[in-house]
Design an enzyme around this catalytic site. Structure first.
Site, PDB file in Angstrom:
ATOM      1  N   SER A   1      28.339 -15.587 -70.700  1.00  0.00           N
ATOM      2  CA  SER A   1      28.262 -17.016 -70.963  1.00  0.00           C
ATOM      3  C   SER A   1      28.683 -17.810 -69.720  1.00  0.00           C
ATOM      4  CB  SER A   1      29.106 -17.348 -72.191  1.00  0.00           C
ATOM      5  OG  SER A   1      28.823 -18.642 -72.671  1.00  0.00           O
TER       6      SER A   1
ATOM      7  N   ASP B   1      21.458 -15.963 -80.863  1.00  0.00           N
ATOM      8  CA  ASP B   1      22.560 -16.706 -80.263  1.00  0.00           C
ATOM      9  C   ASP B   1      22.438 -18.186 -80.611  1.00  0.00           C
ATOM     10  OD1 ASP B   1      24.279 -18.060 -78.399  1.00  0.00           O
ATOM     11  OD2 ASP B   1      24.166 -16.327 -77.063  1.00  0.00           O
TER      12      ASP B   1
ATOM     13  N   HIS C   1      26.213 -14.391 -79.907  1.00  0.00           N
ATOM     14  CA  HIS C   1      26.925 -14.685 -78.654  1.00  0.00           C
ATOM     15  C   HIS C   1      28.265 -13.957 -78.552  1.00  0.00           C
ATOM     16  CE1 HIS C   1      27.031 -17.314 -75.114  1.00  0.00           C
ATOM     17  NE2 HIS C   1      28.302 -17.586 -75.348  1.00  0.00           N
TER      18      HIS C   1
END
Length: 278
Positions: A147, A223, A256
């Site tokens: 991320s 996600d 995620h």
């Protein structure tokens, strides 16, 4: 380097250190996994950059990377995600996406951030110099992250390809100049200068400079942040335009979380080990 904690793990050592970071003007903690091969001589390292709200401990405790790193003879170097301390600036409203835990791996130029928030310099220069002088490391490096940390890994590798042999990322913020997380952080840390923003945008860097390094990116198709924040299509388009070697994999059903990372971290470590062994 002050030893804080150590455990034996898959024949190696999972260690946590503290030191005074000159580039950040504060005390920092970071984690290291040394594989059993490090008892016999220096080993190469994979640097891992974590995402928003994380510390150096999230990856160590959740990703399950040590088993494969021990097999492959890879050290894992895991910095924190921002400077820390009572006098370190934080978001006035305590938001998770700015300030503590959200350094975005940039060198801030704006007050009050510029005094401490120089994570780009810390990860690129100060931390490698420290660990390579104190630990049994060869000086060969690969870099990866998740991320915000995937953004950091890509930017550091694209701007400094001579420092790394390969780069990978999980669900990276691929175009921070074109998403809410990026707009908020880059404006706060760098001001209104969009040219300065572009220096920390992996898609723009890849489009402009290309990349000689092998790149692997995994993105979960389920996600929640995919469309608004992550924008992997921008990275893919930039790689195609630049003729860069990017393998971008959309993984059906994955979100995620660290469950996603744990599912594919072995493939990423084997990817890096292949290039670190050359």
């Amino acid at each position: 380097m002050q030893l804080i904690q150590e455990q034996k793990c898959f024949g190696g050592r999972q260690i946590r250190y503290q030191h005074e970071a000159n580039s950040l003007n504060c005390s920092m903690q970071f984690s290291v996994f040394l594989p059993p091969q490090a008892e016999l001589g220096p080993v190469p390292a994979v640097y891992w950059l974590s995402g928003l709200t994380c510390t150096d401990e999230n990856f160590s405790s959740k990703a399950g990377a040590q088993r494969v790193a021990a097999e492959l003879g890879l050290a894992l170097i895991i910095p924190d995600t921002s400077p820390r301390g009572e006098d370190v600036a934080d978001d006035a409203e305590g938001a998770y996406d700015l300030g503590l835990g959200a350094g975005f791996y940039v060198n801030a130029t704006q007050a009050p951030w510029s005094k401490h928030y120089r994570m780009y310099d810390y990860v690129l220069n100060e931390l490698p110099a420290l660990v390579e002088s104190e630990l049994p490391l060869t000086g060969q490096r690969a870099i990866s992250g998740h991320s915000m940390g995937g953004h950091g890994a890509l930017v550091l590798a694209l701007r400094n390809p001579e420092r790394f042999v390969s780069v990978s990322a999980f669900a990276p913020i691929s175009s921070p100049t074109d998403c809410p997380w990026g707009h908020k952080a880059l404006e706060a840390y760098l001001g209104d200068d969009k040219a300065a923003w572009a220096e920390y945008d992996a898609s723009l860097l890849l489009k402009e400079k290309g990349c000689s390094l092998p790149m692997l990116v995994d993105q979960g198709a389920a996600d929640n942040f995919l469309a608004e924040q992550l924008k992997p299509d921008a990275l893919k388009a930039a790689a195609e335009q630049a003729g860069a070697s990017l393998e971008l994999r959309l993984q059906p059903g994955y979100d995620h979380s660290y469950y996603f990372i744990a599912s594919f971290i072995e493939e990423h470590l084997r990817f890096h080990a292949k290039h670190l062994s050359r």
